[in-house]
Enzyme design. Structure first.
Site, short mmCIF file in Angstrom:
data_model
loop_
_atom_site.label_atom_id
_atom_site.label_comp_id
_atom_site.label_asym_id
_atom_site.label_seq_id
_atom_site.Cartn_x
_atom_site.Cartn_y
_atom_site.Cartn_z
N LYS A 19 -33.03 -29.27 -6.96
CA LYS A 19 -34.37 -29.75 -6.89
C LYS A 19 -34.83 -28.89 -5.76
O LYS A 19 -35.77 -27.97 -5.75
CB LYS A 19 -34.39 -30.99 -6.62
CG LYS A 19 -34.12 -32.08 -7.54
CD LYS A 19 -34.64 -33.71 -7.54
CE LYS A 19 -33.90 -34.22 -6.15
NZ LYS A 19 -32.65 -34.65 -6.46
N ARG A 93 -38.86 -42.32 -6.79
CA ARG A 93 -37.44 -42.30 -7.22
C ARG A 93 -37.13 -43.59 -7.71
O ARG A 93 -36.06 -44.08 -8.23
CB ARG A 93 -36.54 -42.35 -5.44
CG ARG A 93 -36.02 -41.10 -5.51
CD ARG A 93 -34.53 -41.21 -5.39
NE ARG A 93 -33.84 -40.38 -4.44
CZ ARG A 93 -34.20 -39.27 -3.84
NH1 ARG A 93 -35.08 -38.71 -3.75
NH2 ARG A 93 -33.14 -38.98 -2.90
N ARG A 127 -22.30 -27.70 0.26
CA ARG A 127 -23.91 -27.26 0.76
C ARG A 127 -23.99 -27.27 2.25
O ARG A 127 -23.74 -28.02 3.03
CB ARG A 127 -24.51 -28.51 0.10
CG ARG A 127 -26.16 -28.41 0.38
CD ARG A 127 -26.90 -29.16 -0.52
NE ARG A 127 -26.78 -30.84 -0.25
CZ ARG A 127 -27.66 -31.47 -0.96
NH1 ARG A 127 -28.47 -30.98 -1.90
NH2 ARG A 127 -27.85 -32.85 -0.54
N ARG A 160 -25.44 -32.00 5.72
CA ARG A 160 -26.02 -33.04 5.81
C ARG A 160 -24.98 -34.41 6.04
O ARG A 160 -24.05 -34.38 5.33
CB ARG A 160 -26.80 -33.48 4.48
CG ARG A 160 -28.20 -32.85 4.64
CD ARG A 160 -28.80 -32.78 3.10
NE ARG A 160 -28.80 -34.08 2.51
CZ ARG A 160 -29.50 -34.10 1.42
NH1 ARG A 160 -30.39 -33.15 0.85
NH2 ARG A 160 -29.39 -35.37 0.75
N ARG A 171 -25.02 -42.44 -3.88
CA ARG A 171 -26.33 -41.92 -4.14
C ARG A 171 -26.35 -41.61 -5.74
O ARG A 171 -27.27 -41.79 -6.28
CB ARG A 171 -26.42 -40.50 -3.53
CG ARG A 171 -26.80 -40.59 -1.93
CD ARG A 171 -26.44 -39.51 -1.03
NE ARG A 171 -27.14 -38.16 -1.48
CZ ARG A 171 -26.81 -37.15 -1.15
NH1 ARG A 171 -25.82 -36.96 -0.67
NH2 ARG A 171 -27.55 -35.90 -1.60
P1 ATP Z 1 -30.96 -33.57 -3.12
O1 ATP Z 1 -31.67 -33.05 -1.78
O2 ATP Z 1 -29.63 -32.69 -3.10
O3 ATP Z 1 -31.90 -33.36 -4.28
P2 ATP Z 1 -31.09 -36.21 -2.86
O4 ATP Z 1 -31.84 -36.18 -3.96
O5 ATP Z 1 -30.02 -37.46 -2.69
O6 ATP Z 1 -30.25 -34.93 -2.96
P3 ATP Z 1 -33.09 -36.13 -0.85
O7 ATP Z 1 -33.99 -36.26 -1.92
O8 ATP Z 1 -33.11 -35.38 0.31
O9 ATP Z 1 -31.50 -36.21 -1.47
O10 ATP Z 1 -32.86 -37.72 0.09
C1 ATP Z 1 -32.06 -38.22 0.75
C2 ATP Z 1 -31.96 -39.51 1.01
O11 ATP Z 1 -33.39 -39.82 1.67
C3 ATP Z 1 -31.67 -40.41 -0.19
O12 ATP Z 1 -30.54 -40.80 -0.34
C4 ATP Z 1 -32.65 -41.78 0.21
O13 ATP Z 1 -31.89 -42.65 1.01
C5 ATP Z 1 -33.84 -41.12 1.13
N1 ATP Z 1 -35.02 -41.04 0.17
C6 ATP Z 1 -35.34 -39.71 -0.07
N2 ATP Z 1 -36.58 -40.11 -0.93
C7 ATP Z 1 -36.43 -41.39 -1.23
C8 ATP Z 1 -37.57 -42.16 -1.94
N3 ATP Z 1 -38.57 -41.68 -2.73
N4 ATP Z 1 -37.36 -43.47 -2.07
C9 ATP Z 1 -36.38 -43.96 -1.43
N5 ATP Z 1 -35.38 -43.15 -0.42
C10 ATP Z 1 -35.60 -41.92 -0.43
MG MG Z 2 -33.45 -32.20 -1.87
#
Ligand code: ATP
Ligand code: MG
Length: 225
Positions: A19, A93, A127, A160, A171
């Site tokens: 993403k 999410r 990563r 991270r 996750r």
């Molecule tokens: P990547 O960055 O590889 O896409 P990811 O989707 O797990 O991985 P991030 O989107 O960076 O990671 O989010 C990291 C963490 O932040 C999540 O695991 C969660 O704990 C929190 N987080 C991020 N966005 C949300 C959201 N919309 N609702 C709830 N928690 C969130």
């Molecule tokens: Mg991300």
């Protein structure tokens, strides 16, 4: 200034599905504003804000932060970008978050990166990220020009805290139970576009071609791809 043809998109996909990488390519090619909930949360943690410290344990354990907390955070930024086209990454999410977003803004397109879980597990451990910008590298297939340093700023890259194997598994579970229903939510609204693959560089041309058709010509930045 006449404001028209605003384009509002969401990018979805399991953790590590690319993403972040695809988002930067989209924002470069099509001139959208990029808002990543994960990057915002990590910036709050780095700045040791009250909210950041409160959320850190949640994130490090691979759990989602509460819907109302993340919505307030995102909404403040979305209001600032009211007159821009944008791409949301990492939000919504949960179905509750998607409904909250819908009550304020209509989403035109949802890009879903469909990458097998096995591929993801292998990827996340290699990563490296540039925290201030959210730029992502992978020592296997997308390494920085100089090992350990960001290509653009030359600043150090970090791994991270939530990219450990156990947390990655948690996750992915959270994604399955809480986020996959959001895909159904957008599918039923007719705005979901799914792109399947194991390599970002192979998925990207399809996303690019799709958005070239979707996004008003006036907004596209010259010399895409
Ligand atoms: P990547 O960055 O590889 O896409 P990811 O989707 O797990 O991985 P991030 O989107 O960076 O990671 O989010 C990291 C963490 O932040 C999540 O695991 C969660 O704990 C929190 N987080 C991020 N966005 C949300 C959201 N919309 N609702 C709830 N928690 C969130
Ligand atoms: Mg991300």
């Amino acid at each position: 200034m006449v404001l028209r043809n605003l384009f509002r998109a969401v990018i979805m996909g399991p953790p590590g599905s690319g993403k972040g990488t695809v988002s930067s390519r989209i924002t470069e090619s099509f001139g959208l504003q990029h808002l990543s909930s994960g990057d915002m949360l990590r910036a709050n943690i780095k700045a040791k804000s009250e909210l950041g410290l409160l959320m850190k344990s949640c994130i490090d354990q691979g759990q989602l932060v509460p819907d109302d907390v993340i919505f307030r955070l995102i909404l403040a930024s979305l209001r600032e970008m009211e007159h821009s086209s944008w791409l949301l990454d990492g939000f919504p999410r949960t179905v509750t978050q998607a409904e909250s977003l819908d009550s304020v803004f209509t989403v035109d397109t949802v890009i879903n990166l469909d990458v097998p879980f096995q591929t993801i597990k292998e990827r996340l451990t290699s990563r490296w990220v540039h925290l201030p910008s959210g730029r992502v590298y992978n020592t296997d297939f997308n390494p920085p020009r100089i090992p350990g340093l960001d290509d653009v700023t030359g600043e150090p890259l970090t791994q991270r805290d939530d990219d450990t194997p156990e947390t990655v598994t948690r996750r992915l579970k959270a994604y399955e139970t809480q986020t996959q229903p959001v895909l159904e939510y957008y599918r039923s609204k007719g705005v979901l576009a799914t792109f399947t693959g194991t390599e970002t560089n192979k998925i990207w041309p399809h996303v690019h071609a799709f958005l070239t058709k979707k996004i008003p010509q006036s907004q596209q930045v010259q010399g895409g791809v």
